[in-house]
Design a protein around this motif. Structure first.
Motif, PDB file in Angstrom:
ATOM      1  N   GLU A 170       0.860  -1.181   0.000  1.00 41.13           N
ATOM      2  CA  GLU A 170       0.000   0.000   0.000  1.00 41.13           C
ATOM      3  C   GLU A 170       0.894   1.228   0.000  1.00 41.13           C
ATOM      4  OE1 GLU A 170      -1.096   0.958   4.534  1.00 41.13           O
ATOM      5  OE2 GLU A 170      -1.856  -0.975   3.835  1.00 41.13           O
ATOM      6  N   GLU A 171       0.371   2.345  -0.459  1.00 37.27           N
ATOM      7  CA  GLU A 171       1.180   3.549  -0.553  1.00 37.27           C
ATOM      8  C   GLU A 171       1.685   3.940   0.831  1.00 37.27           C
ATOM      9  OE1 GLU A 171       2.123   4.819  -3.326  1.00 37.27           O
ATOM     10  OE2 GLU A 171       0.869   3.537  -4.570  1.00 37.27           O
ATOM     11  N   ASN A 172       2.886   4.490   0.864  1.00 38.77           N
ATOM     12  CA  ASN A 172       3.486   4.882   2.137  1.00 38.77           C
ATOM     13  C   ASN A 172       2.613   5.864   2.896  1.00 38.77           C
ATOM     14  OD1 ASN A 172       5.777   3.565   2.838  1.00 38.77           O
ATOM     15  ND2 ASN A 172       7.189   5.012   1.908  1.00 38.77           N
ATOM     16  N   ILE A 173       2.541   5.682   4.221  1.00 37.04           N
ATOM     17  CA  ILE A 173       1.883   6.675   5.054  1.00 37.04           C
ATOM     18  C   ILE A 173       2.819   7.876   5.176  1.00 37.04           C
ATOM     19  CG2 ILE A 173       0.541   4.996   6.339  1.00 37.04           C
ATOM     20  CD1 ILE A 173       2.623   5.202   8.581  1.00 37.04           C
ATOM     21  N   ASP A 174       2.267   9.045   5.550  1.00 33.49           N
ATOM     22  CA  ASP A 174       3.113  10.222   5.689  1.00 33.49           C
ATOM     23  C   ASP A 174       3.987  10.087   6.937  1.00 33.49           C
ATOM     24  OD1 ASP A 174       1.803  11.959   8.042  1.00 33.49           O
ATOM     25  OD2 ASP A 174       0.213  11.037   6.853  1.00 33.49           O
ATOM     26  N   TYR A 175       5.036  10.892   6.994  1.00 35.85           N
ATOM     27  CA  TYR A 175       6.045  10.772   8.050  1.00 35.85           C
ATOM     28  C   TYR A 175       5.446  10.995   9.442  1.00 35.85           C
ATOM     29  CZ  TYR A 175      10.354  11.430  10.670  1.00 35.85           C
ATOM     30  OH  TYR A 175      11.362  11.319  11.593  1.00 35.85           O
ATOM     31  N   ASN A 176       4.556  11.986   9.576  1.00 39.19           N
ATOM     32  CA  ASN A 176       3.954  12.265  10.880  1.00 39.19           C
ATOM     33  C   ASN A 176       3.159  11.078  11.394  1.00 39.19           C
ATOM     34  OD1 ASN A 176       5.019  14.858  10.998  1.00 39.19           O
ATOM     35  ND2 ASN A 176       3.229  15.780   9.998  1.00 39.19           N
ATOM     36  N   THR A 177       2.437  10.419  10.482  1.00 37.78           N
ATOM     37  CA  THR A 177       1.672   9.230  10.877  1.00 37.78           C
ATOM     38  C   THR A 177       2.612   8.098  11.271  1.00 37.78           C
ATOM     39  OG1 THR A 177      -0.086   9.867   9.345  1.00 37.78           O
ATOM     40  CG2 THR A 177      -0.114   7.605  10.156  1.00 37.78           C
ATOM     41  N   PHE A 178       3.704   7.952  10.518  1.00 34.66           N
ATOM     42  CA  PHE A 178       4.692   6.924  10.850  1.00 34.66           C
ATOM     43  C   PHE A 178       5.258   7.147  12.259  1.00 34.66           C
ATOM     44  CE2 PHE A 178       9.143   5.569  11.030  1.00 34.66           C
ATOM     45  CZ  PHE A 178       9.001   4.208  10.771  1.00 34.66           C
ATOM     46  N   ILE A 179       5.625   8.411  12.564  1.00 36.74           N
ATOM     47  CA  ILE A 179       6.161   8.731  13.892  1.00 36.74           C
ATOM     48  C   ILE A 179       5.120   8.439  14.971  1.00 36.74           C
ATOM     49  CG2 ILE A 179       6.942  10.603  15.385  1.00 36.74           C
ATOM     50  CD1 ILE A 179       9.015   9.601  13.365  1.00 36.74           C
ATOM     51  N   GLU A 180       3.869   8.788  14.689  1.00 34.78           N
ATOM     52  CA  GLU A 180       2.793   8.517  15.642  1.00 34.78           C
ATOM     53  C   GLU A 180       2.665   7.022  15.915  1.00 34.78           C
ATOM     54  OE1 GLU A 180      -2.087   8.800  15.722  1.00 34.78           O
ATOM     55  OE2 GLU A 180      -0.956  10.215  14.490  1.00 34.78           O
ATOM     56  N   LYS A 181       2.728   6.221  14.840  1.00 36.65           N
ATOM     57  CA  LYS A 181       2.612   4.767  14.995  1.00 36.65           C
ATOM     58  C   LYS A 181       3.798   4.194  15.778  1.00 36.65           C
ATOM     59  CE  LYS A 181      -1.168   4.120  12.516  1.00 36.65           C
ATOM     60  NZ  LYS A 181      -2.416   3.591  13.112  1.00 36.65           N
ATOM     61  N   GLN A 186       6.505   2.193  20.797  1.00 33.88           N
ATOM     62  CA  GLN A 186       7.465   2.364  21.881  1.00 33.88           C
ATOM     63  C   GLN A 186       6.761   2.440  23.233  1.00 33.88           C
ATOM     64  OE1 GLN A 186       9.469   5.856  20.258  1.00 33.88           O
ATOM     65  NE2 GLN A 186      11.353   4.676  20.012  1.00 33.88           N
ATOM     66  N   ALA A 187       5.617   3.125  23.282  1.00 33.75           N
ATOM     67  CA  ALA A 187       4.851   3.212  24.524  1.00 33.75           C
ATOM     68  C   ALA A 187       4.380   1.824  24.963  1.00 33.75           C
ATOM     69  CB  ALA A 187       3.648   4.142  24.330  1.00 33.75           C
ATOM     70  N   LYS A 188       3.984   1.018  23.991  1.00 35.44           N
ATOM     71  CA  LYS A 188       3.565  -0.350  24.294  1.00 35.44           C
ATOM     72  C   LYS A 188       4.729  -1.158  24.836  1.00 35.44           C
ATOM     73  CE  LYS A 188       1.489  -4.452  22.159  1.00 35.44           C
ATOM     74  NZ  LYS A 188       0.995  -5.048  20.897  1.00 35.44           N
ATOM     75  N   ASP A 189       5.911  -0.986  24.222  1.00 34.07           N
ATOM     76  CA  ASP A 189       7.113  -1.697  24.698  1.00 34.07           C
ATOM     77  C   ASP A 189       7.442  -1.300  26.134  1.00 34.07           C
ATOM     78  OD1 ASP A 189       7.397  -3.002  22.335  1.00 34.07           O
ATOM     79  OD2 ASP A 189       9.039  -1.767  21.566  1.00 34.07           O
ATOM     80  N   LYS A 194       7.551  -2.441  31.964  1.00 33.99           N
ATOM     81  CA  LYS A 194       7.109  -2.137  33.325  1.00 33.99           C
ATOM     82  C   LYS A 194       6.352  -3.315  33.926  1.00 33.99           C
ATOM     83  CE  LYS A 194       6.712   2.886  32.789  1.00 33.99           C
ATOM     84  NZ  LYS A 194       5.774   4.049  32.744  1.00 33.99           N
ATOM     85  N   GLU A 195       5.510  -3.927  33.105  1.00 35.34           N
ATOM     86  CA  GLU A 195       4.725  -5.068  33.577  1.00 35.34           C
ATOM     87  C   GLU A 195       5.627  -6.236  33.945  1.00 35.34           C
ATOM     88  OE1 GLU A 195       1.571  -7.366  34.744  1.00 35.34           O
ATOM     89  OE2 GLU A 195       1.655  -5.216  34.353  1.00 35.34           O
ATOM     90  N   ARG A 196       6.653  -6.502  33.091  1.00 40.71           N
ATOM     91  CA  ARG A 196       7.591  -7.590  33.396  1.00 40.71           C
ATOM     92  C   ARG A 196       8.363  -7.296  34.678  1.00 40.71           C
ATOM     93  NH1 ARG A 196       8.351  -7.692  27.692  1.00 40.71           N
ATOM     94  NH2 ARG A 196      10.143  -6.276  27.865  1.00 40.71           N
ATOM     95  N   LYS A 197       8.805  -6.035  34.829  1.00 38.72           N
ATOM     96  CA  LYS A 197       9.546  -5.651  36.026  1.00 38.72           C
ATOM     97  C   LYS A 197       8.671  -5.797  37.262  1.00 38.72           C
ATOM     98  CE  LYS A 197      12.464  -1.955  37.859  1.00 38.72           C
ATOM     99  NZ  LYS A 197      13.009  -0.594  37.619  1.00 38.72           N
TER     100      LYS A 197
END
Length: 245
Positions: A170-181, A186-189, A194-197
């Motif tokens: 599919e066509e590339n998403i824009d850079y801002n959307t990529f950073i958001e994703k 990273q927030a999920k990681d 934290k959960e493992r700790k």
């Protein structure tokens, strides 16, 4: 380029949408034979380096061969009984192929416009019997586009992330959307870390609490095991010495 997959065949059958067309001027048995042959036609691609002409090295004014990343489209299992017509939906270029263009039943051609997702409309025609020239199958093959985001550092940490894949359909998403994703990723990681700790801390606390509540039994049991082990060792040593004497 990193993540080079040169020479590795990547077969994406989910990108094929086959349609069978009856060749009415053939008998039923002839149609069945041709349909079976056409059904075996598959389309895959290789990621390759495509020759891009000569360039001049500004440091020494020497010419050198340049290459760029591209795809080699492969149409497999082409036999004498069929021919193939391929149309690029972007350039509208159409090419015809027969077994004369194949090597070991494989027709290959280069696809160098990897900046866009491209669909190849592939038509398989009868090349045998009275229905020779009749269309018997259609295949839409999607050639993916190169994803420049795959070169970013975060994609080294998350190669499985969809928008970090080297090629996308599919066509590339824009850079801002990529950073958001990627920030969401990273927030999920961080949350998972934290959960493992937290789980590890809970486990240690449980061990400490268990020891505190059962300290006397644990210490006595440990002492018995140690004493028993020492006693057994002494007995074995004495037996060995008595055998030697």
């Amino acid at each position: 380029m990193k993540k080079s997959l040169v020479g590795v065949i990547l077969a994406f059958s989910i990108f094929l949408r086959p349609i069978f067309v009856e060749a009415s001027s053939c008998s039923y048995s002839e149609q069945a034979e041709l349909n079976n042959i056409a059904a075996n036609v598959k389309v895959t691609y290789d990621v390759v380096e495509i020759y891009n002409g000569k360039l001049i090295n500004p440091e020494n004014d020497q010419e050198f061969d340049s290459y760029r990343k591209g795809l080699k489209i492969n149409i497999l299992n082409v036999t004498d009984e069929i021919s193939v017509k391929v149309t690029n939906n972007i350039t509208k270029e159409t090419k015809g192929f027969t077994t004369n263009d194949a090597q070991d039943g494989i027709i290959s051609f280069e696809h160098n416009n990897i900046d866009k997702v491209t669909t190849y409309n592939i038509e398989v025609y009868a090349n045998k019997y009275s229905c020779s020239g009749d269309l018997i199958r259609k295949i839409d093959f999607i050639a993916p586009m190169y994803n420049s985001y795959s070169e970013l550092a975060i994609c080294n940490e998350h190669p499985e992330f969809y928008y970090c894949q080297e090629f996308l359909t599919e066509e590339n998403i824009d850079y801002n959307t990529f950073i958001e994703k990627t920030e969401e990723l990273q927030a999920k990681d961080e949350e998972e870390q934290k959960e493992r700790k937290h789980q590890e801390q809970n486990f240690l606390e449980k061990i400490k609490a268990f020891y505190k509540n059962n300290k006397l039994v644990i210490n006595i049991t440990g002492s018995v095991i140690v004493v028993g082990g020492l006693t057994t060792a002494i007995i074995l040593i004495k037996k060995r010495r008595s055998r030697v004497l």
